[in-house]
Design a protein around this motif. Structure first.
Motif, PDB file in Angstrom:
ATOM      1  N   CYS A   6      -0.778   5.833  -1.843  1.00 26.42           N
ATOM      2  CA  CYS A   6      -1.525   4.946  -2.930  1.00 26.42           C
ATOM      3  C   CYS A   6      -2.806   4.835  -2.264  1.00 26.42           C
ATOM      4  O   CYS A   6      -3.136   5.050  -0.996  1.00 26.42           O
ATOM      5  CB  CYS A   6      -0.948   3.644  -3.463  1.00 26.42           C
ATOM      6  N   ILE A   7      -3.869   4.490  -3.009  1.00 25.98           N
ATOM      7  CA  ILE A   7      -5.369   4.225  -2.583  1.00 25.98           C
ATOM      8  C   ILE A   7      -5.157   2.388  -2.688  1.00 25.98           C
ATOM      9  O   ILE A   7      -5.304   1.881  -3.600  1.00 25.98           O
ATOM     10  CB  ILE A   7      -6.296   4.668  -3.371  1.00 25.98           C
ATOM     11  N   PRO A   8      -5.155   1.744  -1.565  1.00 29.48           N
ATOM     12  CA  PRO A   8      -4.872   0.390  -1.488  1.00 29.48           C
ATOM     13  C   PRO A   8      -6.005  -0.285  -2.427  1.00 29.48           C
ATOM     14  O   PRO A   8      -5.526  -1.153  -3.144  1.00 29.48           O
ATOM     15  CB  PRO A   8      -4.944   0.020  -0.039  1.00 29.48           C
ATOM     16  N   ALA A   9      -7.166  -0.265  -2.572  1.00 37.06           N
ATOM     17  CA  ALA A   9      -8.459  -0.826  -3.346  1.00 37.06           C
ATOM     18  C   ALA A   9      -7.986  -0.705  -4.812  1.00 37.06           C
ATOM     19  O   ALA A   9      -8.384  -1.442  -5.534  1.00 37.06           O
ATOM     20  CB  ALA A   9      -9.489  -0.102  -2.944  1.00 37.06           C
ATOM     21  N   GLN A  10      -7.205   0.534  -5.077  1.00 35.42           N
ATOM     22  CA  GLN A  10      -6.831   0.662  -6.741  1.00 35.42           C
ATOM     23  C   GLN A  10      -5.427   0.084  -6.882  1.00 35.42           C
ATOM     24  O   GLN A  10      -4.965   0.364  -7.910  1.00 35.42           O
ATOM     25  CB  GLN A  10      -7.008   1.986  -6.893  1.00 35.42           C
ATOM     26  N   THR A  11      -4.691  -0.334  -6.090  1.00 29.33           N
ATOM     27  CA  THR A  11      -3.371  -1.040  -6.101  1.00 29.33           C
ATOM     28  C   THR A  11      -3.310  -2.411  -5.652  1.00 29.33           C
ATOM     29  O   THR A  11      -3.890  -2.734  -4.628  1.00 29.33           O
ATOM     30  CB  THR A  11      -2.461  -0.112  -5.341  1.00 29.33           C
ATOM     31  N   SER A  12      -2.662  -3.080  -6.680  1.00 30.17           N
ATOM     32  CA  SER A  12      -2.374  -4.501  -6.530  1.00 30.17           C
ATOM     33  C   SER A  12      -1.503  -4.892  -5.186  1.00 30.17           C
ATOM     34  O   SER A  12      -0.630  -4.028  -4.880  1.00 30.17           O
ATOM     35  CB  SER A  12      -2.065  -5.411  -7.498  1.00 30.17           C
ATOM     36  N   ALA A  13      -1.723  -5.972  -4.558  1.00 29.88           N
ATOM     37  CA  ALA A  13      -0.661  -6.266  -3.297  1.00 29.88           C
ATOM     38  C   ALA A  13       0.665  -6.434  -3.839  1.00 29.88           C
ATOM     39  O   ALA A  13       1.792  -5.907  -3.290  1.00 29.88           O
ATOM     40  CB  ALA A  13      -1.069  -7.510  -2.794  1.00 29.88           C
ATOM     41  N   ARG A  14       1.040  -6.982  -5.118  1.00 32.31           N
ATOM     42  CA  ARG A  14       2.270  -7.033  -5.772  1.00 32.31           C
ATOM     43  C   ARG A  14       2.790  -5.702  -5.788  1.00 32.31           C
ATOM     44  O   ARG A  14       3.941  -5.152  -5.479  1.00 32.31           O
ATOM     45  CB  ARG A  14       2.077  -7.702  -6.899  1.00 32.31           C
ATOM     46  N   ASN A  15       2.250  -4.655  -6.350  1.00 34.78           N
ATOM     47  CA  ASN A  15       2.856  -3.268  -6.701  1.00 34.78           C
ATOM     48  C   ASN A  15       3.049  -2.606  -5.330  1.00 34.78           C
ATOM     49  O   ASN A  15       3.882  -1.664  -5.242  1.00 34.78           O
ATOM     50  CB  ASN A  15       1.628  -2.551  -7.319  1.00 34.78           C
ATOM     51  N   MET A  16       2.147  -2.611  -4.264  1.00 32.25           N
ATOM     52  CA  MET A  16       2.393  -2.300  -3.145  1.00 32.25           C
ATOM     53  C   MET A  16       3.895  -2.833  -2.577  1.00 32.25           C
ATOM     54  O   MET A  16       4.522  -1.953  -1.900  1.00 32.25           O
ATOM     55  CB  MET A  16       1.238  -2.455  -2.057  1.00 32.25           C
ATOM     56  N   ALA A  17       3.850  -4.168  -2.645  1.00 29.22           N
ATOM     57  CA  ALA A  17       5.090  -4.611  -2.127  1.00 29.22           C
ATOM     58  C   ALA A  17       6.109  -4.221  -2.952  1.00 29.22           C
ATOM     59  O   ALA A  17       7.344  -3.979  -2.282  1.00 29.22           O
ATOM     60  CB  ALA A  17       4.997  -6.359  -2.284  1.00 29.22           C
ATOM     61  N   GLU A  18       6.278  -3.963  -4.117  1.00 25.17           N
ATOM     62  CA  GLU A  18       7.337  -3.591  -5.012  1.00 25.17           C
ATOM     63  C   GLU A  18       7.488  -2.209  -4.640  1.00 25.17           C
ATOM     64  O   GLU A  18       8.926  -1.644  -4.775  1.00 25.17           O
ATOM     65  CB  GLU A  18       7.204  -3.636  -6.511  1.00 25.17           C
ATOM     66  N   LEU A  19       6.498  -1.336  -4.222  1.00 24.87           N
ATOM     67  CA  LEU A  19       6.731   0.108  -3.893  1.00 24.87           C
ATOM     68  C   LEU A  19       7.592   0.039  -2.686  1.00 24.87           C
ATOM     69  O   LEU A  19       8.641   0.870  -2.411  1.00 24.87           O
ATOM     70  CB  LEU A  19       5.764   1.008  -3.585  1.00 24.87           C
ATOM     71  N   MET A  20       7.229  -0.883  -1.662  1.00 24.80           N
ATOM     72  CA  MET A  20       7.932  -0.981  -0.419  1.00 24.80           C
ATOM     73  C   MET A  20       9.712  -1.273  -0.395  1.00 24.80           C
ATOM     74  O   MET A  20      10.305  -0.650   0.160  1.00 24.80           O
ATOM     75  CB  MET A  20       7.320  -2.054   0.279  1.00 24.80           C
ATOM     76  N   VAL A  21       9.823  -2.329  -1.520  1.00 27.23           N
ATOM     77  CA  VAL A  21      11.137  -2.793  -1.405  1.00 27.23           C
ATOM     78  C   VAL A  21      11.888  -2.125  -2.585  1.00 27.23           C
ATOM     79  O   VAL A  21      12.978  -2.150  -2.814  1.00 27.23           O
ATOM     80  CB  VAL A  21      11.300  -4.339  -1.738  1.00 27.23           C
ATOM     81  N   GLY A  22      11.047  -1.265  -3.441  1.00 28.43           N
ATOM     82  CA  GLY A  22      12.012  -0.517  -4.712  1.00 28.43           C
ATOM     83  C   GLY A  22      12.604  -1.461  -5.714  1.00 28.43           C
ATOM     84  O   GLY A  22      13.560  -1.379  -6.359  1.00 28.43           O
ATOM     85  N   ASP A  23      11.955  -2.540  -5.759  1.00 29.40           N
ATOM     86  CA  ASP A  23      12.362  -3.845  -6.743  1.00 29.40           C
ATOM     87  C   ASP A  23      11.501  -4.637  -7.087  1.00 29.40           C
ATOM     88  O   ASP A  23      10.315  -4.729  -6.432  1.00 29.40           O
ATOM     89  CB  ASP A  23      13.710  -4.589  -6.334  1.00 29.40           C
TER      90      ASP A  23
END
Length: 504
Positions: free
Chosen positions: A219-236
């Motif tokens: 992902c491009i972090p500046a275009q992705t929310s912190a919550r969305n990145m966290a949920e990609l990390m945990v898959g939930d």
């Protein structure tokens, strides 16, 4: 387009019982700040160790500027242009800055020349250092500068940074980011590992996300929310900690005029500290590392004895009591150093569960250990805090840092203490695990526990604390309600500036 600086292709590495990396692939471009994200145990450290020559992959390959790259050790990686700043500093307190830098170089120049070079490079990158200062006298932020300058003196093309802001004040974070952006502008690539996702969004150009050893997305972090990145990390879906206020209880912990000499030659002595914590209340204490946090926890846990009346639990003087006696009256603690202090590295998780659980969990009787009870307690911790391990008989050192952190905090939380003191409760854990740990602390408070949470993560303290204070050179600031405090006010408190002085 030019070839990537580093291309990782299908790297796989397995250990007994676990596949650390499963066909991981990603590219790092020239002059790019590239984030590597993932929850604890996702495989980030293994990837980095393969890049830095500490681990050999079972399969897959790497290319460096289009040529095959397979460093056999860190010397080979450094020679190619890879530098790394580890999460845990590898410095000798008794040596000065220049001597520590020299130890990390293959062929260091004469000390006078090296000192001049350190001064020049550190000032050029906005990280000024005095080469003659003893490392034991430096703040955590200054120690990190030593590690960074040691890397920069070798003119790296790729700089790997592992949790670089975990011990920095907000002001120091901004200084570091300015330096990293300057390096990027000069063409240096940076591989950045952090669980602080808003920092990732601010600094990084691109992110690769690992989950259970596999690359599950980019992902491009500046275009992705912190919550969305966290949920990609945990898959939930990420759960946000919630609080049930319970602030009308009696005072359980009372500290009055606590002064104590540090047990370490390079520690910070405590100077006239006073505060109280009620049942159901969370007192958050911030501060740059090395300002008395370890000493305060030791004084509250009983490792550092004081005169009896300086520390009172439920109105009873306990300053003269040791840790075991304080556990017996309901006061537990989780220190910052998880491996070697909070947990014995070569002991199993069962044995480590016994170490602090013996009294409150009734794990011994007449000198005999109840090993079945200790095993059940360890299993309960593993299950309740999602500790990733093949079983409770594993040695503490076999766990990743984040998973051992979950075990250490879980061990104390499940004993439901009357008073709990924790230092850096979510240090090095991923977003989901951090949220779970914070929720467990909030749940304890809701049940009536009085908590002292010492942390360098200001977002964490603002999320869970009812009141906030800051440690500076062994002194405690005025304690203020956490609600409404600004980052600027917190930074001044951490710097030892009172509210009245700031107003003037």
């Amino acid at each position: 387009m030019s070839a990537p600086l580093l291309s990782i292709q299908a790297l796989t590495k397995a250990y007994p019982g676990v596949v650390a990396n499963d066909s991981v692939s990603f590219d790092i471009e020239q002059g790019q700040v590239h984030a590597l994200l993932g929850e604890n145990g996702a495989g980030k450290s293994t990837v980095v160790k393969m890049i830095y020559g500490l681990v050999k992959p079972d399969s897959g390959s790497m290319t460096w500027q289009g040529a095959p790259f397979a460093p056999t050790d860190p010397n080979a990686a450094r020679s190619a242009g890879v530098g790394m700043v580890f999460q845990h500093f590898s410095l000798f307190d008794a040596l000065n800055v220049a001597e520590n830098v020299a130890l990390g170089m293959e062929n260091p120049p004469p000390m006078r020349d090296l000192a001049a070079r350190i001064k020049e490079v550190s000032e050029n990158y906005g990280l000024p250092l005095d080469p003659a200062r003893t490392v034991g006298d430096l703040s955590a932020g200054e120690r990190q500068r030593v590690e960074i300058i040691r890397c920069l003196l070798q003119d790296p093309k790729l700089l790997i940074m592992d949790e670089p802001t975990s011990v920095l004040t907000p002001q120091e974070v901004q200084i570091l980011f300015k330096t990293l952006r300057q390096l990027k502008a000069e063409g240096t690539s940076i591989l950045y590992i952090s669980h602080k996702l808003e920092e990732i969004r601010s600094l990084c150009d691109h992110a690769s996300i690992l989950r259970l050893g596999k690359n599950v997305g980019e992902c491009i972090p500046a275009q992705t929310s912190a919550r969305n990145m966290a949920e990609l990390m945990v898959g939930d879906t990420l759960q946000t900690p919630t609080r049930t206020a319970n602030l009308d209880g009696e005072v359980l912990l009372n500290v009055r005029n606590l002064s104590a000499k540090s047990a370490s030659a390079f520690g910070t002595s405590l100077k006239d500290i006073s505060f109280s914590v009620k049942s159901g209340e969370i007192l958050g204490l911030g501060g740059v590392a090395g300002n008395g946090q370890d000493e305060l926890l030791a004084a509250l846990s009983g490792e550092l004895r004081t005169s009896p009346d300086t520390v009172q639990i439920k109105g009873n003087p306990v300053g003269h009591l040791g840790p075991k006696n304080r556990r017996g009256i309901g006061t537990l603690a989780a220190p910052e150093e998880r491996l070697g202090h909070a947990a014995a590295p070569n002991m199993s998780l069962i044995e480590n569960a016994l170490l602090t659980g013996e009294v409150r969990q009734n794990l011994s009787k007449k000198g005999f250990v109840n090993w079945k009870g200790a095993q059940d307690f360890a299993q309960d911790i593993i299950k309740a805090f999602d500790v990733r391990t093949p079983g409770p008989d594993r040695a503490a050192r076999a766990l990743s840092g984040g998973n051992l952190q979950k075990f250490v905090i879980g061990r104390e939380v499940l004993q439901e203490p009357d008073v709990l003191v924790v230092n850096q409760p979510t240090w090095g854990v991923d977003a989901a695990a951090a949220a779970a740990i914070r929720q467990s602390l909030l749940d304890l408070a809701a049940k009536g526990t009085a908590l002292v949470v010492i942390s360098q993560d200001l977002d964490e303290l603002m999320e869970i604390s009812d009141r906030f204070g800051a440690l500076n050179e062994g002194r405690l600031s005025e304690i203020r309600p956490a609600a409404g405090l600004t980052i600027e006010e917190i930074g001044l408190m951490m710097g030892g500036v009172s509210a009245q002085e700031a107003a003037e």
